[in-house]
Design a protein around this motif. Structure first.
Motif, mmCIF file in Angstrom:
data_model
loop_
_atom_site.group_PDB
_atom_site.id
_atom_site.type_symbol
_atom_site.label_atom_id
_atom_site.label_comp_id
_atom_site.label_asym_id
_atom_site.label_seq_id
_atom_site.Cartn_x
_atom_site.Cartn_y
_atom_site.Cartn_z
ATOM 1 N N GLY A 1 0.814 -1.218 0.000
ATOM 2 C CA GLY A 1 0.000 0.000 0.000
ATOM 3 C C GLY A 1 0.844 1.262 0.000
ATOM 4 N N MET A 2 1.963 1.214 0.705
ATOM 5 C CA MET A 2 2.825 2.403 0.760
ATOM 6 C C MET A 2 3.409 2.701 -0.633
ATOM 7 S SD MET A 2 4.004 4.940 2.408
ATOM 8 C CE MET A 2 3.617 4.746 4.141
ATOM 9 N N ALA A 3 3.880 1.658 -1.311
ATOM 10 C CA ALA A 3 4.448 1.869 -2.652
ATOM 11 C C ALA A 3 3.357 2.316 -3.631
ATOM 12 C CB ALA A 3 5.135 0.587 -3.134
ATOM 13 N N VAL A 4 2.223 1.658 -3.576
ATOM 14 C CA VAL A 4 1.112 2.046 -4.448
ATOM 15 C C VAL A 4 0.648 3.476 -4.115
ATOM 16 C CG1 VAL A 4 -1.382 1.639 -4.780
ATOM 17 C CG2 VAL A 4 0.216 -0.238 -5.023
ATOM 18 N N GLY A 5 0.630 3.791 -2.826
ATOM 19 C CA GLY A 5 0.194 5.122 -2.391
ATOM 20 C C GLY A 5 1.103 6.220 -2.917
ATOM 21 N N LEU A 6 2.413 5.972 -2.879
ATOM 22 C CA LEU A 6 3.358 6.968 -3.422
ATOM 23 C C LEU A 6 3.119 7.137 -4.924
ATOM 24 C CD1 LEU A 6 6.758 6.138 -1.642
ATOM 25 C CD2 LEU A 6 5.298 8.106 -1.265
ATOM 26 N N VAL B 1 6.735 6.129 -11.075
ATOM 27 C CA VAL B 1 5.470 5.396 -10.907
ATOM 28 C C VAL B 1 5.698 3.917 -11.251
ATOM 29 C CG1 VAL B 1 3.152 5.102 -11.892
ATOM 30 C CG2 VAL B 1 3.933 7.377 -11.250
ATOM 31 N N LYS B 2 6.437 3.678 -12.328
ATOM 32 C CA LYS B 2 6.690 2.282 -12.745
ATOM 33 C C LYS B 2 7.548 1.561 -11.705
ATOM 34 C CE LYS B 2 5.696 2.445 -17.566
ATOM 35 N NZ LYS B 2 5.696 3.885 -17.970
ATOM 36 N N GLU B 3 8.590 2.246 -11.226
ATOM 37 C CA GLU B 3 9.471 1.619 -10.229
ATOM 38 C C GLU B 3 8.705 1.274 -8.956
ATOM 39 O OE1 GLU B 3 13.429 4.082 -11.645
ATOM 40 O OE2 GLU B 3 12.816 4.238 -9.540
ATOM 41 N N LEU B 4 7.867 2.212 -8.523
ATOM 42 C CA LEU B 4 7.099 1.979 -7.286
ATOM 43 C C LEU B 4 6.085 0.853 -7.460
ATOM 44 C CD1 LEU B 4 6.688 5.691 -6.220
ATOM 45 C CD2 LEU B 4 7.635 3.881 -4.763
ATOM 46 N N THR B 5 5.536 0.743 -8.661
ATOM 47 C CA THR B 5 4.585 -0.342 -8.917
ATOM 48 C C THR B 5 5.307 -1.696 -8.863
ATOM 49 O OG1 THR B 5 3.294 1.173 -10.249
ATOM 50 C CG2 THR B 5 2.819 -1.165 -10.528
ATOM 51 N N ASP B 6 6.508 -1.748 -9.433
ATOM 52 C CA ASP B 6 7.299 -2.997 -9.353
ATOM 53 C C ASP B 6 7.600 -3.333 -7.898
ATOM 54 O OD1 ASP B 6 7.304 -3.184 -12.052
ATOM 55 O OD2 ASP B 6 9.337 -2.378 -12.346
#
Ligand code: IPE
Ligand code: IPE
Ligand code: MG
Ligand code: MG
Ligand code: MG
Length: 296
Positions: free
Chosen positions: A211-216, A262-267
């Motif tokens: 959730g934290m990564a998706v939230g960012l 955004v792509k890095e955080l989604t990974d």
């Protein structure tokens, strides 16, 4: 259409009925506060945070309906945070979810009180008896939401957001601000679903990290949309971050770098999803990928 938006829509419809039940029209001396709360709470919004709570609850073995009232409490917090975010003393925004902001309709003082009322109602809901949920699991989930929305979470982030207006911030300050103001509530919502289901601390932590990564990533996309989106699509005024001299990912890094982040955080989010097995990972990656491409 992939099944993520379909599922989001189905849960949103269930949630709408629950919110209507929990915040009804009331004929009483204080009718206005019910009206003001209902104005911002019902019919609108992506309902993403309740969706995450219910989805993680299911991934940990629960039946989504059993987490519905808890999820409604989460949406009350989201709705309160937006009413206050739009106030003249904060982002001073006249539109939200495609209609006038709460304070533009009900006035400043009622809008402040509507936010207060929704926050209190949320914790009343979190702590009301729930069928199919063990009281200690419910307590743990309510505790997670208290932390996620308060001084160590969303409220803390909003304070930093305002303090950073009109001056240049560092990359660390920006990340901290966004982790608090947006990441914490989304991460807490994910974790709350695991807690409600009595899942292991390992799963609860993985859900939080997801959730934290998706939230960012979600806030970065929000910052990008403020620059390149249309207010018809997004339902709120665009260009307001620049007008308010906000520090955002878009202003600090530029659009191209934001796309990459955004792509890095989604990974990164998807790495945390592996604890939920092949099926869980498939569900979560579909949601995360759908979020990457959102235009509203
Ligand atoms: C708005 O959140 C505030 C941010 C963290 C960017 P959402 O974009 O989820 O708003 P609603 O609930 O769908 O209106
Ligand atoms: C997030 O930031 C707001 C909250 C945490 C409530 P923004 O101020 O960017 O949200 P929008 O763009 O007004 O929805
Ligand atoms: Mg704001
Ligand atoms: Mg705002
Ligand atoms: Mg914004």
């Amino acid at each position: 259409m992939s099944s993520a938006p379909v599922k989001l829509k189905i849960y949103a419809e269930m949630l709408e009925k629950e919110l209507e039940r929990l915040m009804p029209k009331e004929e009483c001396l204080q009718s206005e506060i019910f009206e003001a709360c209902r104005y911002s709470l019902l019919e609108g919004g992506k309902r993403l945070r309740p969706f995450f709570s219910m989805t993680f609850f299911e991934l940990c073995g629960g039946k989504a309906e059993d987490a519905l009232s808890f999820a409604a409490g989460i949406e009350m917090i989201q709705s309160y945070s937006l009413i206050h975010d739009d106030l003249p003393c904060m982002d001073d925004s006249d539109y939200r979810r495609g209609k006038l902001s709460n304070h533009k309709v009900y006035g400043y003082s009622t809008a402040v009180l509507a936010g207060d009322a929704l926050l209190n109602r949320a914790f009343e809901v979190f702590t009301s008896p729930m069928e199919g949920i063990k009281p200690l699991d419910q307590l743990a989930a309510a505790n997670v939401m208290g932390t996620a929305s308060g001084v160590y979470g969303m409220v803390g982030g909003q304070v930093v957001d305002l303090a950073l207006e009109n001056r240049q911030c560092t990359a660390e300050e920006l990340e901290k601000m966004v982790s608090l103001k947006t990441g914490a509530l989304i991460a807490g919502s994910c974790k709350s679903g695991c807690c409600l289901a009595g899942a292991s601390p390992e799963k609860a932590e993985a859900a939080y990290n997801f959730g934290m990564a998706v939230g960012l990533a979600f806030q970065i996309r929000d910052d990008m949309l403020d620059l390149v989106g249309t207010s018809e699509q997004v339902g709120k005024p665009m260009g307001s971050d620049a007008e308010n001299n906000k520090n955002t990912y878009a202003s600090v890094y530029g659009l191209e770098k934001c796309e990459q982040l955004v792509k890095e955080l989604t990974d990164k989010a998807l790495e945390s999803a592996s604890v939920f097995g092949e099926e869980g990972k498939a569900v979560l990656s579909e949601i995360a990928l759908w979020l990457i491409n959102r235009t509203y």
